[in-house]
Design a protein around this motif. Structure first.
Motif, short mmCIF file in Angstrom:
data_model
loop_
_atom_site.label_atom_id
_atom_site.label_comp_id
_atom_site.label_asym_id
_atom_site.label_seq_id
_atom_site.Cartn_x
_atom_site.Cartn_y
_atom_site.Cartn_z
N UNK A 362 36.20 -1.07 46.29
CA UNK A 362 37.32 -1.81 44.94
C UNK A 362 36.56 -0.81 44.13
N UNK A 363 36.64 0.67 44.60
CA UNK A 363 35.39 1.20 43.63
C UNK A 363 36.42 2.56 42.68
N UNK A 364 36.64 2.63 42.14
CA UNK A 364 37.51 3.55 41.42
C UNK A 364 37.54 4.22 40.47
N UNK A 365 37.39 5.27 40.47
CA UNK A 365 37.15 6.53 39.80
C UNK A 365 37.71 7.42 38.85
N UNK A 366 37.73 6.46 37.64
CA UNK A 366 38.13 7.76 36.13
C UNK A 366 37.78 8.66 35.27
N UNK A 367 38.23 10.01 35.71
CA UNK A 367 38.00 11.33 34.85
C UNK A 367 38.37 10.72 33.74
N UNK A 368 37.56 11.17 32.41
CA UNK A 368 37.65 11.44 31.13
C UNK A 368 37.02 12.01 30.45
N UNK A 369 38.50 12.29 29.79
CA UNK A 369 38.27 14.10 28.80
C UNK A 369 38.21 13.00 27.48
N UNK A 370 37.41 13.72 25.83
CA UNK A 370 36.81 12.47 24.85
C UNK A 370 38.05 13.35 24.25
N UNK A 371 38.71 13.96 24.28
CA UNK A 371 40.39 14.07 23.87
C UNK A 371 41.06 14.99 23.90
N UNK A 372 42.06 14.97 24.08
CA UNK A 372 43.82 15.86 24.33
C UNK A 372 42.87 17.68 24.24
N UNK A 373 42.32 17.72 23.35
CA UNK A 373 41.86 19.28 23.36
C UNK A 373 40.73 19.62 24.01
N UNK A 374 39.54 18.80 24.28
CA UNK A 374 38.44 18.74 24.81
C UNK A 374 38.43 19.80 26.10
N UNK A 375 37.45 19.78 26.78
CA UNK A 375 37.20 20.44 27.88
C UNK A 375 36.63 19.81 28.48
N UNK A 376 35.35 19.00 28.41
CA UNK A 376 34.72 18.22 28.80
C UNK A 376 34.59 16.63 29.53
N UNK A 377 34.09 16.37 30.42
CA UNK A 377 34.58 15.68 31.34
C UNK A 377 33.83 14.93 31.59
N UNK A 378 34.17 13.21 31.73
CA UNK A 378 33.19 12.90 32.59
C UNK A 378 33.84 12.10 33.17
N UNK A 379 32.81 10.84 34.29
CA UNK A 379 33.10 9.48 35.53
C UNK A 379 33.25 8.73 34.77
N UNK A 380 33.91 7.55 34.67
CA UNK A 380 33.97 6.46 34.90
C UNK A 380 33.56 5.64 35.98
N UNK A 381 33.48 5.10 36.38
CA UNK A 381 33.36 3.71 37.52
C UNK A 381 33.52 2.27 37.55
N UNK A 382 34.62 2.53 37.74
CA UNK A 382 35.56 0.48 37.70
C UNK A 382 35.35 0.09 39.16
#
Length: 510
Positions: A362-382
């Motif tokens: 039960x681990x979910x890896x969510x890839x997130x951008x801060x905005x629709x036009x940004x290139x910086x990615x980060x990961x949120x784990x649930x």
């Protein structure tokens, strides 16, 4: 609900009157402001210039009568189906064996079966704000109910105008917090109609609800609403989804701010389909990882206890080449990285192995951008069931073209029209049930009358000296009609009561 009054109302009736409530839980308002418009419409339909319109309306509401009769039988069948479904699911819950002594290695399997049993679907599921639907949807539900009630009562008013029946008053009431609308027609004039004409008047309300439901269904299928929204919104589906709302008490509220741009869940791209978000989070499918991570073998524990014990701080990983090779390691240190991805162990260093999380974790890896036009990615784990993310986070593929347009408006409109469809379908089926105070009880009386006295029976005409006009006299109800009517109504009330009782019992033992 249509109200029929036997007594002649006083001529001097104020245009808008609020009935004095017997309690604070019931408020009733009625008006005669629409009576003149109703009479004008009725006179026009009786004129020669509107003969074709009147014939079309008669055919239209004759079709509606057939559909509402079908709806009555369908509603009874759904009620029986729901009762049987509730009875079987309640029996299974009560007689389910205790699985607390199961082996730890089967804990996941047991939990899956328990979750499956707890989500038994029935033919009829109630809409209860705060229980079955979010409490914040209550205003949308009440608004859709108001509109559906007005649509329902307009059917009775129009068919009454077709048959030259005056409208005494129209109004609305609020009981507790639930709105209702009504039109008042003189029952003596309705009783003078033939069985077929009365059938049109009684069934027209339910038919209006069915018609609006079909219109909304066709509009949703055609996508016309989506095209209208694209005037003020941009479709960013090809890039992912935008977060529009996160529950305030959710741990994700600190990590997924409104406006965040989501691209993948695990390695499952959110631009793969329109319903990718719901499909991946709600369906019981294993985690989708197309690539693994290169991890030093020195960080991979030899103890495989985490692959058996779900309470362990470490998480179970497997080799990308072979699911039989299991390892235990810290999931945050591995899954939070965007680099060191691999297609096989050959892509890694000699001191590394290419691993991925085991699919049942039960681990979910969510890839997130801060905005629709940004290139910086980060990961949120649930860490937890995936469906909880679906319950706590709302997303959309529509981005506002202008800053003043609310980001969450498309979701609000989608929820509203969904509830509008549900309330109209519910009123169509519920009001067609042969229950006291509903249109279905009058429908049952007319059907029994048509069966035992003839389909096109017209009341015999007698002279009413007091009213200085002729009126119809209906035949006396036969004993067999009375017995059948009583049996059907009591049976339907019993079915409804059993469904409510079994639903409460099932809810208490969940």
């Amino acid at each position: 609900m249509m109200h029929l009054f036997h007594r002649i109302q006083p001529r001097r009736m104020i245009s808008l009157a609020a009935g004095i409530p017997r309690s604070l839980f019931h408020i009733r308002v009625q008006t005669r402001a629409f009576n003149a418009h109703h009479d004008t419409f009725s006179l026009r339909l009786a004129g020669r210039n509107y003969l074709r319109t009147r014939k079309f309306l008669l055919i239209f509401y004759d079709t509606g009568s057939v559909l509402v009769i079908f709806g009555m039988f369908t509603a009874v069948v759904l009620l029986v189906w729901t009762m049987v479904s509730l009875l079987s699911s309640t029996f299974l819950r009560v007689t389910a064996p205790d699985t607390s002594t199961s082996l730890l290695k089967r804990a996941v399997e047991v939990a899956t079966r328990a979750t499956t049993r707890s989500r038994v679907t029935h033919a009829v599921n109630p809409i209860i704000p705060g229980l079955t639907v979010p409490l914040k949807h209550l205003p949308l539900i009440l608004l859709s109910l108001c509109i559906s009630q007005i649509v329902h009562e307009s059917g009775h008013a129009i068919t009454a105008a077709i048959h030259r029946i005056p409208m005494l008053a129209a109004g609305a009431s609020i009981t507790l917090m639930f709105p209702a609308a009504f039109v008042m027609l003189p029952s003596a004039r309705v009783e003078e109609l033939s069985s077929l004409d009365r059938l049109r008047v009684i069934t027209s309300g339910c038919f209006h609800n069915l018609t609006l439901w079909l219109i909304l269904l066709a509009a949703a299928w055609s996508g016309i609403g989506q095209r209208i929204l694209l005037v003020g919104y941009e479709d960013v589906f090809t890039r992912g989804l935008i977060v529009t709302h996160v529950e305030a008490d959710s741990p994700l509220s600190m990590h997924l701010p409104v406006g965040s741009f989501l691209t993948t869940l695990d390695d499952f791209p959110l631009n793969s389909s329109r319903d990718a978000w719901s499909t991946y989070l709600l369906e019981p499918t294993p985690a989708a990882y197309r690539q693994g991570w290169c991890v030093d073998t020195s960080r991979l524990g030899d103890d495989h206890q985490c692959c058996v014990d779900t309470a362990s701080l470490s998480s179970c990983f497997v080799s990308l080449e072979s699911a039989m090779e299991e390892y235990c390691t810290d999931p945050v240190a591995v899954l939070s990285k965007m680099q060191n991805r691999c297609d096989s162990s050959i892509s890694c260093l000699e001191s590394q192995s290419c691993i991925k999380p085991r699919g049942d974790r039960d681990i979910l890896r969510i890839t997130v951008h801060e905005g629709a036009g940004t290139e910086d990615e980060r990961v949120v784990l649930w860490s937890g069931p995936k469906y909880e993310v679906w319950e706590q986070v709302q997303t959309t593929h529509l981005a506002p073209r202008f800053g003043i347009i609310p980001l969450g408006l498309p979701l609000v409109l989608a929820d509203f029209f969904q509830y509008l469809k549900l309330t109209n379908l519910s009123l169509y089926l519920l009001n067609s049930l042969p229950l006291p105070a509903l249109d279905g009880s009058q429908l049952l009386i007319i059907l029994l009358e048509m069966v035992f006295t003839g389909w096109f029976h017209t009341p015999s005409t007698i002279l009413d000296i007091e009213a200085l006009r002729t009126r119809g006299s209906r035949p006396r109800e036969r004993r067999v009609q009375r017995v059948l009517r009583t049996f059907v109504m009591i049976g339907t009330c019993t079915l409804l009561g059993l469904c409510v009782m079994l639903g409460i019992i099932e809810w208490m033992i969940v």
